[in-house]
Design a protein around this motif. Sequence first.
Motif, short mmCIF file in Angstrom:
data_model
loop_
_atom_site.label_atom_id
_atom_site.label_comp_id
_atom_site.label_asym_id
_atom_site.label_seq_id
_atom_site.Cartn_x
_atom_site.Cartn_y
_atom_site.Cartn_z
N LYS A 26 0.81 -1.22 0.00
CA LYS A 26 0.00 0.00 0.00
C LYS A 26 0.85 1.28 0.00
O LYS A 26 0.31 2.38 0.03
CB LYS A 26 -0.93 0.00 1.22
CG LYS A 26 -2.01 -1.05 1.15
CD LYS A 26 -2.99 -0.90 2.30
CE LYS A 26 -4.12 -1.91 2.21
NZ LYS A 26 -5.10 -1.74 3.31
N GLN A 27 2.15 1.13 -0.04
CA GLN A 27 3.03 2.29 -0.03
C GLN A 27 3.06 2.95 -1.41
O GLN A 27 3.16 2.26 -2.42
CB GLN A 27 4.44 1.87 0.38
CG GLN A 27 4.52 1.39 1.82
CD GLN A 27 5.87 0.84 2.18
OE1 GLN A 27 6.74 0.65 1.32
NE2 GLN A 27 6.10 0.57 3.46
N GLN A 28 2.98 4.29 -1.42
CA GLN A 28 2.92 5.04 -2.67
C GLN A 28 4.03 6.08 -2.72
O GLN A 28 4.30 6.76 -1.73
CB GLN A 28 1.56 5.72 -2.81
CG GLN A 28 0.39 4.74 -2.82
CD GLN A 28 -0.96 5.44 -2.81
OE1 GLN A 28 -1.04 6.67 -2.86
NE2 GLN A 28 -2.02 4.66 -2.75
N ARG A 29 4.67 6.18 -3.89
CA ARG A 29 5.73 7.16 -4.05
C ARG A 29 5.15 8.56 -4.25
O ARG A 29 5.62 9.53 -3.65
CB ARG A 29 6.62 6.79 -5.25
CG ARG A 29 7.79 7.76 -5.46
CD ARG A 29 8.67 7.33 -6.61
NE ARG A 29 9.26 6.02 -6.38
CZ ARG A 29 10.31 5.80 -5.58
NH1 ARG A 29 10.88 6.80 -4.93
NH2 ARG A 29 10.78 4.59 -5.43
N ARG A 30 4.16 8.66 -5.10
CA ARG A 30 3.50 9.96 -5.31
C ARG A 30 2.03 9.72 -5.64
O ARG A 30 1.66 8.70 -6.20
CB ARG A 30 4.19 10.75 -6.43
CG ARG A 30 4.31 10.04 -7.75
CD ARG A 30 5.03 10.90 -8.77
NE ARG A 30 6.40 11.16 -8.35
CZ ARG A 30 7.42 10.37 -8.67
NH1 ARG A 30 7.22 9.29 -9.40
NH2 ARG A 30 8.64 10.66 -8.26
N ARG A 31 1.22 10.71 -5.29
CA ARG A 31 -0.22 10.58 -5.48
C ARG A 31 -0.81 11.95 -5.81
O ARG A 31 -0.46 12.96 -5.19
CB ARG A 31 -0.88 10.03 -4.21
CG ARG A 31 -2.39 9.83 -4.29
CD ARG A 31 -2.93 9.37 -2.95
NE ARG A 31 -4.37 9.14 -3.01
CZ ARG A 31 -4.93 7.96 -3.20
NH1 ARG A 31 -4.16 6.89 -3.37
NH2 ARG A 31 -6.23 7.82 -3.24
N GLN A 50 1.58 6.25 -7.90
CA GLN A 50 2.67 5.36 -8.28
C GLN A 50 3.09 4.56 -7.05
O GLN A 50 3.38 5.12 -6.00
CB GLN A 50 3.86 6.14 -8.82
CG GLN A 50 5.01 5.26 -9.31
CD GLN A 50 6.20 6.07 -9.77
OE1 GLN A 50 6.55 7.09 -9.17
NE2 GLN A 50 6.85 5.64 -10.84
N LYS A 51 3.13 3.25 -7.18
CA LYS A 51 3.49 2.38 -6.06
C LYS A 51 5.01 2.40 -5.83
O LYS A 51 5.79 2.49 -6.76
CB LYS A 51 3.03 0.95 -6.33
CG LYS A 51 1.52 0.77 -6.32
CD LYS A 51 1.16 -0.69 -6.48
CE LYS A 51 -0.34 -0.91 -6.36
NZ LYS A 51 -0.69 -2.35 -6.49
N LEU A 52 5.37 2.27 -4.56
CA LEU A 52 6.78 2.19 -4.22
C LEU A 52 7.37 0.81 -4.50
O LEU A 52 8.54 0.67 -4.83
CB LEU A 52 6.98 2.53 -2.74
CG LEU A 52 7.22 4.00 -2.39
CD1 LEU A 52 7.08 4.22 -0.90
CD2 LEU A 52 8.58 4.46 -2.86
N SER A 53 6.52 -0.23 -4.41
CA SER A 53 7.01 -1.60 -4.51
C SER A 53 7.54 -1.94 -5.89
O SER A 53 8.61 -2.51 -6.05
CB SER A 53 5.91 -2.59 -4.13
OG SER A 53 4.76 -2.39 -4.94
N THR A 57 2.00 2.41 -12.02
CA THR A 57 1.07 3.52 -11.82
C THR A 57 -0.37 3.02 -11.97
O THR A 57 -0.68 2.29 -12.90
CB THR A 57 1.33 4.64 -12.84
OG1 THR A 57 2.68 5.09 -12.70
CG2 THR A 57 0.39 5.81 -12.61
N GLU A 58 -1.21 3.42 -11.05
CA GLU A 58 -2.61 3.03 -11.07
C GLU A 58 -3.48 4.25 -10.79
O GLU A 58 -3.00 5.30 -10.36
CB GLU A 58 -2.90 1.94 -10.03
CG GLU A 58 -2.26 0.59 -10.33
CD GLU A 58 -2.70 -0.48 -9.36
OE1 GLU A 58 -3.56 -0.19 -8.49
OE2 GLU A 58 -2.19 -1.62 -9.45
N SER A 330 7.53 9.85 0.05
CA SER A 330 6.21 9.86 -0.58
C SER A 330 5.64 11.27 -0.59
O SER A 330 5.89 12.06 0.33
CB SER A 330 5.25 8.92 0.17
OG SER A 330 3.95 8.99 -0.34
N SER A 331 4.87 11.60 -1.62
CA SER A 331 4.25 12.92 -1.70
C SER A 331 2.81 12.79 -2.21
O SER A 331 2.47 11.84 -2.92
CB SER A 331 5.04 13.85 -2.64
OG SER A 331 5.03 13.34 -3.96
#
Length: 338
Positions: A26-31, A50-53, A57-58, A330-331
């Motif tokens: 569930k970790q996200q780099r940017r949203r 964008q997921k960190l794992s 991009t979703e 994350s942002s």
Amino acid sequence: MSQFEKLGKANKDLLTKEFIDDKPDKQQRRRVEFNGKSSNGTKVSFSAFQKLSDESTEGSLKINRRMEKLDIDSEIEILPNNIKGKWTDSDRVKGLTVEATVEGNPADLGGLFAKKADAPAEGTPAEGDAEPAKAEVKAPKFGASLGVKYTKKVNDDFNVAGAIKASQEKKDGARLLEVSTAVHHSCGGSFGGLVKTPFNDLQKFKELAVAAQFAEGELTFNGQIKWERKDDALKSNLTAGVVHAYNAQTQWGAEAKLPLKGGKLEESELRAVLQRNIGAEQYKLRVAVPSGRIAGAFSTDFSKHSQLSVAAEGDLGKVVKGESADYLISSKLAFNAE
């Protein structure tokens, strides 16, 4: 959310909100998020992240609407691999709330119309197989639940609440029954319990928990003992926390987790957090022991209709030693047109 789940919620929110999620998936780099509301009360929220794992991009779309003719609140959430609907009736009977959910992957619907002829016919050896290949049609995975919650004011001192929910898990198809209860007293004390068990073996619970909370002025204490059964192994742990509102701008809190059965002492953890609000800006700092993880979060209002938040987490021990730390950043940028 049942009344039992609200026990300790203030502590959980202080320790987790605005920070990077503890779960890697569930970790996200940017949203980027857009929220709007129409004149008839319908709320729409669109987000891209964008997921960190895996850096994929979703996007997601959520629609909240009041169905006036039926007096029901509806929520539809659409993701690339899942669609979830939730319907809530909370106005028909005083104190009674009924909630139903359904979710599933639209791509799985093809399994409903698959033909056995698409696979090698039964009794015909598949290439490289010594045994005859049997046709197999996978049933689509979906989740559904139906829950009832009831709250009652007994007198000026006591409030009681109970909830029962039957569900089918999308992930593994498990059918579960969940029952919870909570009692609140005007002195600031609350306690409750929860049990989650499979329908096919009601005596072999999957999850069992008891919790208590006490509030005195600006200070709130909470504690919980939880038992979980995984692969026939029973584990239990104790969680205790405290939250204190020092003043209108400053809050601090702490939470300790200690394994009681089926766990190792090394899994124990203490997390402390400090939150400071200055106007439209919010600063949060969290430290975990003995892992040495340190996390920070900052959020501010760009304008009346836009907010920015940034969060970071890393290994404090490696930072102090000058070593390369495994850090996460994350942002989130949100636009609000409600």
